[in-house]
Design an enzyme around this catalytic site. Structure first.
Site, PDB file in Angstrom:
ATOM      1  N   ARG A 173       6.085   1.914   1.595  1.00 42.90           N
ATOM      2  CA  ARG A 173       6.250   3.353   1.863  1.00 42.90           C
ATOM      3  C   ARG A 173       5.285   3.773   2.970  1.00 42.90           C
ATOM      4  NH1 ARG A 173       7.648   2.945  -3.488  1.00 42.90           N
ATOM      5  NH2 ARG A 173       9.897   3.180  -3.672  1.00 42.90           N
ATOM      6  N   ASP A 202      10.492  -2.938   0.183  1.00 39.82           N
ATOM      7  CA  ASP A 202      11.123  -1.806  -0.500  1.00 39.82           C
ATOM      8  C   ASP A 202      12.117  -1.169   0.468  1.00 39.82           C
ATOM      9  OD1 ASP A 202      11.570   0.448  -2.350  1.00 39.82           O
ATOM     10  OD2 ASP A 202       9.711  -0.242  -3.287  1.00 39.82           O
ATOM     11  N   HIS A 263      16.074  -1.406  -4.462  1.00 40.67           N
ATOM     12  CA  HIS A 263      14.967  -1.192  -3.517  1.00 40.67           C
ATOM     13  C   HIS A 263      15.052  -2.176  -2.347  1.00 40.67           C
ATOM     14  CE1 HIS A 263      12.696   1.926  -5.604  1.00 40.67           C
ATOM     15  NE2 HIS A 263      12.872   1.287  -6.741  1.00 40.67           N
ATOM     16  N   ASP A 325      13.259  -3.192 -10.793  1.00 38.17           N
ATOM     17  CA  ASP A 325      13.281  -1.794 -11.249  1.00 38.17           C
ATOM     18  C   ASP A 325      14.333  -0.981 -10.519  1.00 38.17           C
ATOM     19  OD1 ASP A 325      11.661  -2.196  -8.899  1.00 38.17           O
ATOM     20  OD2 ASP A 325      11.089  -0.091  -9.032  1.00 38.17           O
ATOM     21  N   GLU A 326      14.707   0.105 -11.157  1.00 37.42           N
ATOM     22  CA  GLU A 326      15.520   1.152 -10.540  1.00 37.42           C
ATOM     23  C   GLU A 326      16.663   0.613  -9.670  1.00 37.42           C
ATOM     24  OE1 GLU A 326      12.093   4.591 -10.267  1.00 37.42           O
ATOM     25  OE2 GLU A 326      12.237   3.211  -8.585  1.00 37.42           O
ATOM     26  N   THR A 468       2.772   4.524  -2.611  1.00 42.21           N
ATOM     27  CA  THR A 468       2.166   5.199  -1.455  1.00 42.21           C
ATOM     28  C   THR A 468       3.099   6.152  -0.709  1.00 42.21           C
ATOM     29  OG1 THR A 468       2.678   3.298  -0.065  1.00 42.21           O
ATOM     30  CG2 THR A 468       0.500   3.344  -1.103  1.00 42.21           C
TER      31      THR A 468
HETATM   32  C1  TNX Z   1       8.922   4.417  -9.500  1.00 38.42           C
HETATM   33  S1  TNX Z   1       7.255   2.345 -10.732  1.00 38.42           S
HETATM   34  C2  TNX Z   1       8.973   3.232  -8.800  1.00 38.42           C
HETATM   35  C3  TNX Z   1       8.503   3.200  -7.403  1.00 38.42           C
HETATM   36  C4  TNX Z   1       8.035   4.557  -6.953  1.00 38.42           C
HETATM   37  C5  TNX Z   1       7.248   5.207  -8.057  1.00 38.42           C
HETATM   38  C6  TNX Z   1       6.561   6.486  -7.678  1.00 38.42           C
HETATM   39  C7  TNX Z   1       8.420   1.496 -10.258  1.00 38.42           C
HETATM   40  C8  TNX Z   1       8.539   0.184 -10.807  1.00 38.42           C
HETATM   41  N1  TNX Z   1       9.279   2.030  -9.368  1.00 38.42           N
HETATM   42  O1  TNX Z   1       9.499   2.703  -6.593  1.00 38.42           O
HETATM   43  O2  TNX Z   1       7.244   4.389  -5.823  1.00 38.42           O
HETATM   44  O3  TNX Z   1       8.147   5.451  -9.105  1.00 38.42           O
HETATM   45  O4  TNX Z   1       7.390   7.471  -7.201  1.00 38.42           O
END
Ligand code: TNX
Length: 527
Positions: A173, A202, A263, A325-326, A468
């Site tokens: 970031r 990312d 990501h 993640d995500e 960040t």
């Molecule tokens: C979630 S924590 C994320 C990050 C973001 C963070 C803060 C995690 C495993 N994934 O990609 O930077 O929230 O906003």
């Protein structure tokens, strides 16, 4: 000697130091046991430092630090005479089971200091403790005199509670130069932490040179900001090797992170064939979760395996972080390739597909003698054999993984996310950024009560995570990290029964002087 202001100041400084030193040992993280004995080791005009043959690197590290004492001759000596005042680093001949791999015994007598340990790591931590017993100015650049230094005689026996004592840093970031990464590693080592989780890829930037895929850094490392300017940067493999070597000398293991399957916009922007839509996308300039995701086809796996091969060659540590993640399933749900893979592999849903993806990569790493670790989402749809879990959405994922006998690193955001604000009046930088004062980090207990003794052994330790999006400069990162990192270091090192926030705060006052000497931009408001 005619008294002048400088001399008077010097005397005041040394008096105030002896008062502190004899009162409390301001060591962070707090050692397991300190036995004070009478007397002081007074820093001599001529100091011999000595060790066994294998410890020359450690001797040099210590000598470099002590060289700030301008009026003392510090010599690396092979033999020592009875007349010498000396510091001796000693690897124990028969291993001490209590000290394990990272513990040490630091013995301070009036004319002789010894650090003994089973392994070099323990010697290194004993040296960190020794340095914290010297005036804080030892961490700075301004020359000091030997007669300002006296160390209270004592025997300190010390070893860590957890084997994973980590700090994470997101360099995607915002990008941080090698020079700062080294400072960050120095801070990690100062706190007897041993792991640096380097979040290298990312959506907003790919930060590691991969020779087989030059577009990753030609395209993927740069993003166009709203005002039209280009932002970015990356580390060459040569720089990465330099950082890895720097970390090795400080007993810090780097865990590189290559995010997948989500990501991944920066990679897909560099090589659109990796995505599910085939469209050319841009390296993202917005924060938050994106729909772009690696498509689970053979070409993608081939790419990832080739990337990981280069990553493995650069980092000697046992773990590779593969994100997880995500990862929104929106594009997967609309992809013919995904339907085919699911049919072929007999996968029932998209969580199953994510799990298939991660399992394939984890299996590959296993074959290369590496271990995979991922964010707690890798539990969804079934956890890969032997994979470790980093628990960030609270402790639930970590508990679940430990119950399945998988290794766990705890970084629950409400205690361990150092991009959250640490004081009440601080600006709320993003809507979900909670208030996380240093006292709360300090109160963290990484072992969940509901785990059985057997399961507890799977909690490897804890980590502070530093995203960040809203931290743009090294000074800002350091401000957010300190002193919460100091608190977490104690959580990860010292037994919970040995922790006391008021006592920590007192030691922190001296620690702040060290951080000032290091020119570290810490936050001095303790809440
Ligand atoms: C979630 S924590 C994320 C990050 C973001 C963070 C803060 C995690 C495993 N994934 O990609 O930077 O929230 O906003």
């Amino acid at each position: 000697m005619k008294p002048n202001l400088f001399n008077v100041l010097l005397i005041c400084v040394s008096l105030s130091f002896s008062a502190t030193a004899s009162g409390i040992f301001s060591i962070i993280p707090k050692p397991v046991n300190i036995e004070r004995s009478s007397g002081f080791f007074r820093f001599p005009r001529h100091l011999a430092i000595t060790s066994g043959a294998a410890q020359t690197e450690l001797l040099q590290y210590l000598k470099n630090r002590l060289e700030i004492v301008h009026d003392s001759r510090i010599e690396i000596a092979s033999g020592i005479s009875k007349l010498d005042t000396f510091i001796q680093l000693k690897i124990l001949e028969s291993p001490d089971t209590v000290l394990n791999t990272e513990g040490y015994v630091l013995t301070i007598e009036s004319n002789h200091i010894q650090i003994s340990a089973n392994h070099a790591a323990g010697i290194f931590y004993g040296m960190q403790t020794l340095l914290q017993l010297l005036p804080p100015a030892i961490f700075g650049e301004r020359p000091m005199s030997h007669d300002q230094i006296e160390i209270p005689c004592a025997v300190i026996t010390d070893y860590p509670r957890f084997q994973w004592r980590g700090m994470h840093l997101d360099v995607s970031r915002h990008f941080f130069p090698v020079e700062f990464i080294k400072k960050y590693i120095d801070l990690i080592a100062l706190h007897k932490m041993n792991t640096f989780h380097w979040h290298l890829t990312d959506d907003q930037g790919w930060r590691i040179e991969i020779k087989q895929y030059p577009e990753l850094t030609k395209t993927g490392a740069w993003r166009k900001e709203k005002d039209g300017t280009i932002y970015g940067g990356y580390y060459t493999q040569e720089q990465i090797r330099e950082v890895a070597e720097y970390a090795r000398q400080r007993f810090v293991t780097i865990v590189p992170e290559i995010e997948m399957p989500g990501h991944s916009s920066a990679a897909i922007a560099s090589y659109p064939f990796l995505g599910c839509t085939g469209r050319q996308i841009e390296v993202s300039d917005k924060w938050g979760i994106r729909n772009d995701i690696y498509c689970p086809k053979e070409e993608t796996f081939e790419f990832l395996v080739n990337v990981l091969d280069e990553v493995i060659a650069l980092f000697p540590g046992e773990y590779i972080h593969i994100g997880g993640d995500e990862a929104p399933k929106y594009q997967w749900e609309r992809s013919a390739v995904c339907s085919e893979v699911m049919k072929k592999e007999g996968l029932l849903n998209y969580d199953g597909l994510q799990s298939y993806f991660i399992k394939r990569i984890a299996k590959y790493l296993h074959g290369e003698n590496k271990k995979a670790i991922g964010w707690d989402e890798i539990l969804e749809g079934g956890l890969a054999k032997d994979a470790a879990v980093m628990s960030w959405r609270g402790e639930t994922g970590g508990i679940k993984a430990a119950e399945m006998n998988h290794p766990v690193v705890m970084t629950p955001n409400e205690y361990c996310y150092f991009d959250f604000r640490q004081t009440k009046n601080e600006k709320q930088r993003a809507f979900w950024y909670k208030y996380l004062p240093v006292s709360k980090t300090y109160s963290y207990e990484p072992i969940p009560a509901r785990l059985t003794a057997e399961q507890q052994r799977f909690i490897l330790g804890s980590q502070g995570s530093v995203w960040t999006e809203y931290l743009e400069t090294p000074d800002e990162v350091v401000f957010f990290v300190l002193p919460r990192m100091s608190a977490l270091a104690e959580v990860a090192w010292s037994e919970s029964g040995n922790r006391d926030f008021d006592d920590f705060k007192k030691r922190l006052e001296i620690h702040f002087q060290r951080l000032s000497a290091l020119k570290a931009n810490y936050c001095d408001k303790i809440e």
